[in-house]
Design a protein around this motif. Structure first.
Motif, PDB file in Angstrom:
ATOM      1  N   THR A 142      -4.066   4.443   9.878  1.00 21.30           N
ATOM      2  CA  THR A 142      -5.275   5.422  10.380  1.00 21.30           C
ATOM      3  C   THR A 142      -6.353   4.360  10.614  1.00 21.30           C
ATOM      4  O   THR A 142      -7.099   3.709   9.865  1.00 21.30           O
ATOM      5  CB  THR A 142      -5.477   6.262   9.357  1.00 21.30           C
ATOM      6  OG1 THR A 142      -4.495   7.183   9.288  1.00 21.30           O
ATOM      7  CG2 THR A 142      -6.494   7.484   9.918  1.00 21.30           C
TER       8      THR A 142
ATOM      9  N   PRO B  54      -4.884   3.676   1.700  1.00 20.10           N
ATOM     10  CA  PRO B  54      -5.523   4.413   2.601  1.00 20.10           C
ATOM     11  C   PRO B  54      -5.917   3.450   3.592  1.00 20.10           C
ATOM     12  O   PRO B  54      -6.529   2.173   3.670  1.00 20.10           O
ATOM     13  CB  PRO B  54      -6.836   4.688   1.626  1.00 20.10           C
ATOM     14  CG  PRO B  54      -6.185   4.690   0.468  1.00 20.10           C
ATOM     15  CD  PRO B  54      -5.296   3.744   0.251  1.00 20.10           C
ATOM     16  N   GLY B  55      -6.107   3.848   4.809  1.00 20.68           N
ATOM     17  CA  GLY B  55      -6.452   3.210   6.135  1.00 20.68           C
ATOM     18  C   GLY B  55      -5.290   2.235   6.902  1.00 20.68           C
ATOM     19  O   GLY B  55      -5.584   1.846   7.869  1.00 20.68           O
TER      20      GLY B  55
ATOM     21  N   VAL C 206       0.133  11.811   5.857  1.00 23.07           N
ATOM     22  CA  VAL C 206      -1.274  11.107   5.212  1.00 23.07           C
ATOM     23  C   VAL C 206      -1.748  12.142   4.046  1.00 23.07           C
ATOM     24  O   VAL C 206      -1.740  13.496   4.075  1.00 23.07           O
ATOM     25  CB  VAL C 206      -2.326  11.170   6.392  1.00 23.07           C
ATOM     26  CG1 VAL C 206      -3.629  10.811   5.707  1.00 23.07           C
ATOM     27  CG2 VAL C 206      -1.749  10.353   7.573  1.00 23.07           C
TER      28      VAL C 206
ATOM     29  N   GLU D  50       1.165   7.633   3.975  1.00 22.49           N
ATOM     30  CA  GLU D  50       0.012   6.809   3.528  1.00 22.49           C
ATOM     31  C   GLU D  50      -0.624   7.682   2.751  1.00 22.49           C
ATOM     32  O   GLU D  50      -0.821   9.044   2.914  1.00 22.49           O
ATOM     33  CB  GLU D  50      -0.751   6.490   5.117  1.00 22.49           C
ATOM     34  CG  GLU D  50      -2.013   5.965   4.822  1.00 22.49           C
ATOM     35  CD  GLU D  50      -2.800   5.978   6.081  1.00 22.49           C
ATOM     36  OE1 GLU D  50      -3.509   5.237   6.322  1.00 22.49           O
ATOM     37  OE2 GLU D  50      -2.792   7.133   6.525  1.00 22.49           O
ATOM     38  N   TYR D  51      -1.453   7.122   1.948  1.00 24.70           N
ATOM     39  CA  TYR D  51      -2.694   7.805   1.118  1.00 24.70           C
ATOM     40  C   TYR D  51      -3.807   7.653   2.147  1.00 24.70           C
ATOM     41  O   TYR D  51      -4.105   6.813   2.804  1.00 24.70           O
ATOM     42  CB  TYR D  51      -2.902   7.083  -0.317  1.00 24.70           C
ATOM     43  CG  TYR D  51      -2.123   7.349  -1.307  1.00 24.70           C
ATOM     44  CD1 TYR D  51      -2.283   8.702  -1.709  1.00 24.70           C
ATOM     45  CD2 TYR D  51      -1.529   6.402  -1.978  1.00 24.70           C
ATOM     46  CE1 TYR D  51      -1.316   9.069  -2.720  1.00 24.70           C
ATOM     47  CE2 TYR D  51      -0.755   6.672  -3.124  1.00 24.70           C
ATOM     48  CZ  TYR D  51      -0.577   8.087  -3.596  1.00 24.70           C
ATOM     49  OH  TYR D  51      -0.046   8.628  -4.790  1.00 24.70           O
ATOM     50  N   GLY D  52      -4.659   8.911   2.119  1.00 25.68           N
ATOM     51  CA  GLY D  52      -5.675   9.290   2.907  1.00 25.68           C
ATOM     52  C   GLY D  52      -6.952   9.130   2.174  1.00 25.68           C
ATOM     53  O   GLY D  52      -7.178   8.069   1.545  1.00 25.68           O
ATOM     54  N   SER D  53      -7.455   9.910   1.714  1.00 27.19           N
ATOM     55  CA  SER D  53      -8.655  10.038   1.081  1.00 27.19           C
ATOM     56  C   SER D  53      -8.325  10.531  -0.382  1.00 27.19           C
ATOM     57  O   SER D  53      -7.323  11.510  -0.349  1.00 27.19           O
ATOM     58  CB  SER D  53      -9.910  11.190   1.554  1.00 27.19           C
ATOM     59  OG  SER D  53      -9.420  12.475   1.687  1.00 27.19           O
ATOM     60  N   ILE D  54      -9.149  10.171  -1.321  1.00 26.29           N
ATOM     61  CA  ILE D  54      -8.918  10.329  -2.732  1.00 26.29           C
ATOM     62  C   ILE D  54     -10.126  10.827  -3.174  1.00 26.29           C
ATOM     63  O   ILE D  54     -11.109   9.922  -3.215  1.00 26.29           O
ATOM     64  CB  ILE D  54      -8.278   9.183  -3.534  1.00 26.29           C
ATOM     65  CG1 ILE D  54      -6.815   8.637  -3.053  1.00 26.29           C
ATOM     66  CG2 ILE D  54      -8.209   9.698  -4.970  1.00 26.29           C
ATOM     67  CD1 ILE D  54      -6.511   7.787  -3.607  1.00 26.29           C
TER      68      ILE D  54
ATOM     69  N   ASN E 131      -3.976  13.367   1.288  1.00 29.31           N
ATOM     70  CA  ASN E 131      -5.274  13.537   0.626  1.00 29.31           C
ATOM     71  C   ASN E 131      -5.286  14.279  -0.649  1.00 29.31           C
ATOM     72  O   ASN E 131      -4.682  15.239  -0.805  1.00 29.31           O
ATOM     73  CB  ASN E 131      -6.293  14.337   1.687  1.00 29.31           C
ATOM     74  CG  ASN E 131      -6.447  13.696   2.921  1.00 29.31           C
ATOM     75  OD1 ASN E 131      -6.575  12.369   3.225  1.00 29.31           O
ATOM     76  ND2 ASN E 131      -6.660  14.545   3.920  1.00 29.31           N
TER      77      ASN E 131
END
Length: 591
Positions: free
Chosen positions: A299, A295-296, A165, A272-276, A167
């Motif tokens: 998750t 994102p998401g 993931v 996966e992309y998490g927070s940006i 961030n």
């Protein structure tokens, strides 16, 4: 300079290896999004002391993978000046004339500052406000470690799926290292080839299961998940299936099973992309949809709370009366916050954390460790992190499954080779004598959460015949399935279940899981099921080598070489002396 996967940290315990392998296998046909896995924040576990050096990071990443963490949360920082990503939150200066002060980490002083056991191979360790960073800690360190790990653990007994993931942040300026980073735009942003997902996706392309693959597989199940051996197919009760007039099946929400990913496709990682961060508002991830999930997508955060002793008080996905997976909202369910008790000793805190992690997985949640345990990172004190990784296992009781015993050969039965759910152990499992007489756990239809007790007690080999019509002898495949069975059994009248009874038959229930074929190769399928890891069980039992015994083997080799040198020297003095060679045998999960 590349790094390698290199970890002396292992589970070092045959029982624990058997636990992980058996839990992986029993959940092998459950879609990925419903299988719980322990996760960890690399920022907390590897950089909690604010020291960022390449060798220490590689060691930490290796240790975390070796001790069973499957989901890695990766914080990456974009340096505009360097045009590169780094794990360091501050942009390490380029050239001279900066305010940062480099210290050569080969010196004694620098080694003390870094808190590492290595010397960072002579690289400069820059003091950047409250951070200390080398200038070469980029995503390649993680990808090199992962590639090495994937190549070493590439057989049926050691393969597991990993999740990354990402961030994304902007690195602070080295002139104001402890201040928030500035917003960037235009040419300051990473180009298409400089994007973090593209870099890691390219480096790990041989091992990655991508969004493009998922979309293709979902569009025609007959040519993807249903085209493999039946034992690798995902269980359809966990997702929606549509069928067109031509008989082609598809799914809008399904995921492949771990067996399909790991053994049929031979893929190892999903990204996966998490927070940006808001400073990267204009960062465009749309062009990376073929390799990195948005994102998401992998998750779904669930908030939890717990008592000081680690008992979960909110967030559990078990709800009485639910029968279908769609009702539980447990797809990709993760808790990013593990409640940490206050005012307890180290041992008491570890005990509390172990309890809450066990409760989380039993409730269908993947626990995410996002704290630095007692101020020490996983390359310095791996035991803390290992103990919590082990605590996230959901099936077996502590110390189980214990070594199997034999009755003496011939036609005598093998003991301690069948699994029971022990209600006095909160529904965890134990290995027991297959000739005991117990009721069996029977699944109603194919519903994951619906159970009934067999109509009679019997030996393991016969108990399946006593399941009521419409049900079959079964084993829970996830922590949440296990909890539904446990709660169902507790709801039965005392004539069937009585935790205070002196008769163990009132406190124990057979589940469809045994190692009758090969010791510690735990499998469903009834009394006559065969271990999938050997075409010749007798040969495998003789020559099996546990993953967990690798360290012991190395020690034995060294000892043997030492003995050989001594014996060779002694032969010069006495040709008539006999040489005795001692062997060893370790029964367990084959490797």
């Amino acid at each position: 300079m590349s790094v390698q996967y290199d970890s002396t940290a292992t589970l070092l315990n045959a029982t624990l290896v058997a636990v992980l392998l058996s839990e992986r296998d029993v959940a092998g046909q459950i879609p990925l999004n419903y299988v719980t896995n322990p996760g960890v924040s690399l920022s907390a576990a590897c950089f909690g002391n604010r020291i960022y050096d390449r060798e220490g990071a590689a060691k930490c990443f290796s240790n975390l993978l070796a001790i069973g963490y499957r989901r890695l949360v990766v914080d990456l920082y974009w340096s505009v000046n360097r045009r590169s990503w780094s794990f360091c939150p501050v942009s390490v200066p380029v050239g001279s004339g900066t305010t940062a002060s480099p210290e050569t980490s080969t010196t004694k002083t620098s080694a003390n500052i870094s808190g590492r056991d290595d010397d960072s191979h002579g690289l400069a360790l820059y003091e950047l406000g409250s951070y200390k960073c080398t200038d070469d800690l980029d995503p390649s360190v993680l990808s090199d470690v992962l590639v090495g790990y994937f190549r070493i653990t590439n057989n049926k007994l050691t393969v597991y799926t990993t999740y990354l993931v990402l961030n994304l942040h902007v690195a602070a300026s080295d002139s104001t290292p402890d201040d928030p980073a500035s917003t960037i735009s235009g040419g300051q942003l990473p180009s298409e080839t400089e994007r973090a997902g593209s870099i890691l996706g390219t480096a790990l392309s041989d091992f990655t299961y991508t969004p493009a693959q998922l979309a293709s597989d979902r569009s025609n199940l007959n040519q993807s998940w249903y085209k493999v051996d039946q034992g690798y197919m995902p269980i359809t009760e966990y997702f929606t299936v549509h069928e067109n007039e031509a008989g082609e099946q598809s799914t809008p929400d399904g995921w492949p099973s771990s067996k399909f990913i790991q053994l049929a496709k031979r893929d190892r990682v999903l990204i996966e992309y998490g927070s940006i961060d808001s400073q990267l508002t204009h960062y465009n991830i749309s062009t990376e949809g073929n390799s990195v999930f948005p994102p998401g997508y992998l998750t779904s955060e669930v908030k939890v709370s717990a008592t000081n002793n680690g008992t979960l008080t909110s967030g559990c996905l078990y709800e009485p009366g639910l029968t279908r997976v769609s009702q539980t909202h447990s797809s990709w369910a993760i808790s990013n916050h593990i409640p940490v008790p206050d005012g307890l000793s180290t041992d008491e805190t570890m005990h509390s954390l172990s309890n809450v992690l066990s409760d989380m997985t039993a409730c269908g949640l993947s626990p995410m460790l996002n704290i630095t345990l007692f101020g020490q990172t996983a390359d310095q004190q791996v035991e803390y992190y290992r103990n919590l990784s082990i605590s996230s296992s959901w099936a077996w009781a502590v110390g189980e499954p214990h070594d199997a015993n034999y009755a003496g050969g011939g036609d005598n039965p093998k003991y301690d080779r069948c699994a029971i759910m022990d209600l006095t152990l909160n529904g965890h499992w134990r290995s027991t004598n297959c000739t005991d007489q117990r009721h069996g756990a029977c699944r109603i239809g194919n519903l994951p959460f619906s159970w009934v007790l067999s109509e009679a007690s019997d030996h393991f080999s016969n108990v399946s015949d006593t399941c009521p019509p419409g049900s079959s002898f079964a084993v829970p495949r996830t922590g949440l399935e296990n909890t539904y069975l446990y709660k169902y059994l507790l709801s039965l009248p005392e004539t069937k279940v009585d935790l205070n009874s002196t008769d163990p038959a009132h406190r124990e229930v057979f589940i469809n899981f045994n190692s009758m074929d090969i010791t510690s190769c735990w499998i469903p399928g009834g009394y006559a099921a065969s271990c999938p890891y050997a075409s010749d069980p007798q040969e495998l039992e003789r020559e099996t080598v546990l993953v967990a015994a690798i360290a012991s083997i190395i020690i034995l080799i060294i000892a043997a070489l030492t003995l050989f040198v001594k014996c060779n020297a002694n032969r010069r003095n006495s040709r008539r002396r006999k040489r005795v060679i001692g062997g060893w045998e370790y029964e367990g999960v084959p490797s």
